[in-house]
Design a protein around this motif. Sequence first.
Motif, short mmCIF file in Angstrom:
data_model
loop_
_atom_site.label_atom_id
_atom_site.label_comp_id
_atom_site.label_asym_id
_atom_site.label_seq_id
_atom_site.Cartn_x
_atom_site.Cartn_y
_atom_site.Cartn_z
N PRO A 55 -8.31 69.22 48.67
CA PRO A 55 -8.45 69.38 50.14
C PRO A 55 -7.54 69.06 50.83
CG PRO A 55 -9.75 67.42 49.04
CD PRO A 55 -9.08 68.28 47.88
N PHE A 56 -7.38 69.83 52.05
CA PHE A 56 -6.38 69.73 53.04
C PHE A 56 -6.02 68.49 53.32
CE2 PHE A 56 -7.39 74.45 53.66
CZ PHE A 56 -6.31 74.85 53.03
N ASN A 57 -7.39 67.81 53.69
CA ASN A 57 -7.04 66.27 54.30
C ASN A 57 -6.96 65.24 53.17
OD1 ASN A 57 -9.62 66.20 53.27
ND2 ASN A 57 -10.86 65.76 54.93
N GLY A 58 -6.82 65.68 51.82
CA GLY A 58 -6.72 64.76 50.86
C GLY A 58 -7.83 63.82 50.36
N THR A 59 -9.02 64.22 50.79
CA THR A 59 -10.23 63.99 50.33
C THR A 59 -11.44 64.88 50.03
OG1 THR A 59 -9.90 61.79 51.66
CG2 THR A 59 -12.15 62.03 51.34
N PHE A 60 -12.09 64.69 48.93
CA PHE A 60 -13.23 65.56 48.58
C PHE A 60 -14.41 64.92 49.24
CE2 PHE A 60 -10.74 66.31 44.60
CZ PHE A 60 -10.68 67.73 44.80
N ALA A 61 -15.04 66.16 49.71
CA ALA A 61 -16.56 65.72 50.43
C ALA A 61 -17.61 65.74 49.51
CB ALA A 61 -16.74 66.60 51.65
N GLY A 62 -18.04 64.66 48.75
CA GLY A 62 -19.08 64.77 47.88
C GLY A 62 -18.60 64.62 46.43
N ASN A 63 -19.30 64.37 45.32
CA ASN A 63 -18.92 64.00 44.12
C ASN A 63 -19.45 64.91 43.24
OD1 ASN A 63 -17.34 61.71 44.03
ND2 ASN A 63 -19.03 60.42 44.97
N ASP A 64 -19.93 66.33 43.46
CA ASP A 64 -20.51 66.96 42.64
C ASP A 64 -19.68 68.05 42.05
OD1 ASP A 64 -22.39 69.57 42.01
OD2 ASP A 64 -23.55 67.83 41.81
N MET A 65 -19.87 68.73 40.99
CA MET A 65 -18.93 69.85 40.41
C MET A 65 -18.82 70.83 41.65
SD MET A 65 -19.64 72.55 37.37
CE MET A 65 -19.66 71.08 36.26
N LEU A 66 -20.16 71.23 42.24
CA LEU A 66 -19.97 72.10 43.20
C LEU A 66 -19.47 71.79 44.49
CD1 LEU A 66 -23.29 73.85 42.70
CD2 LEU A 66 -21.34 74.42 41.67
N ASP A 67 -19.06 70.37 44.74
CA ASP A 67 -18.05 69.95 45.84
C ASP A 67 -16.58 70.19 45.53
OD1 ASP A 67 -20.25 69.21 47.50
OD2 ASP A 67 -20.43 67.26 46.17
N TRP A 68 -16.39 70.05 44.14
CA TRP A 68 -14.94 70.10 43.58
C TRP A 68 -14.50 71.68 43.60
CZ3 TRP A 68 -13.15 70.35 37.97
CH2 TRP A 68 -11.80 69.83 37.88
#
Length: 455
Positions: free
Chosen positions: A47-60
């Motif tokens: 992600p551009f901001n260096g942080t994933f939003a969520g912890n699911d495969m479909l968030d990754w």
Amino acid sequence: MIAGEGHRLNEGALAPVADEVSMRAELVEGVIPRGLNGTLLRNGPNPFNGTFAGNDMLDWWPEAAMLHSITLNQGRPARYTNRWIRTVGWADYHQKEAAHLVASNPNVAVIQHAGSILALAEGGPPVCVTEQGATLGLPTTHQAMHKGASAHPKIDPDTQTLMSFRSSWENLFIDYSEFSPEGDEQVHREIPLDQYPEHINTPPMTHDMAITEHHSVLFDLAVGYDFSMLEHGFRIPIQWQPDRGARFCIVPRPAREGENRVHWVEIEPCFIQHVINAYEPDHGRIILDVVRYPWFLKLDNQMQMTRNPLGIPWRYEIDLTHGRVSETELSDHCLELPRINDRYTGRAYRYFYAAAQPSDVEMRGVVRFDVRTGTLEEHFIPPGDQNSEPIFVPHPDGREEDDGWVLVCVYRRKSHTSELLVLNAQDISGPPIARLTLNRRIPAGFHGAWVATPT
């Protein structure tokens, strides 16, 4: 790396980085072989901001594409760079002009064909890049891919023809294409998907394909689109749908415009994320080796994603004469991200290399599997550390299938940094030939490629 419930996307090996750098990798063990002269490229979501939003495969899966490159130059210490691929999404985030950029997210794989290095998306247009990760834009070669392409096209090692497909959520068909060694589309076929039960009216999610010397193998499997998932906050609306069944589409090649002859063969419902290889041992018979899941992306009654099973190597023997398929497991070892010596793509082969999966929250260990004997060797990676997809690089003067090196990036938990290991492909369980360290992490990602420097 397969993320899912139980992963923390912003910690450890999966954690993204927040900047772009260029730095030297330090050789801390062994000697870099002089025959390793080129660049290792690795693609993946960051992600551009260096942080994933969520912890699911479909968030990754859907996050922005970042390309990592490590250049090796005739035994000298390596140079590492990482760059976000410049797309419309990158421009929107950074409030830059986007008119000349591509509306795609090419975060899955990278290949070299017809003189171009292509970063590949899951159905969107590819983006042409340099070895150091600079974005060039839509390719001037492969212009038929501007409407979209698969993440895993295949290149015939003898003819240098490239086979690809496009499966869109908008239509119940697969676009199949063949490209010349110069990147010109020679064949385009639209293959309808019209054999589902009445309540299935969306296409399947199709990630990979296979080729043999005379055929392409396309997949129509039991994971498909379900747009009701968007109402429940999912970013990618796909899930396990066993009612669709599962089947292979065998396309003769070279295919011809207007030719409708294909073979459909049914298999047990499953999902195949990645192909190992395929070949024809004799006329009318195809051997197809894959990593198979008995189910994948299953939702429970509360619309929560359940934990996926682990994939194992699996063999299909396809009898084209009688339209029959037999299937069996090659091994009960859990693994993913298989790679072979690309000179054997679509041909009889003996070895593949893969990342071991000791659990559903880690990829740890580099595996060499002998499909002839069923034996497995493993390069041990300590608990807490994790590794990427292994990339086979053939020795420039090699005569044997396994004469070469395996390159793999390893995350070291203790130092929170990454290393590049150069392993002997013929002795994968032995110590590294060379070990290079970065004062930096390469986040877990998807697929890579070796781009040799011309001599």
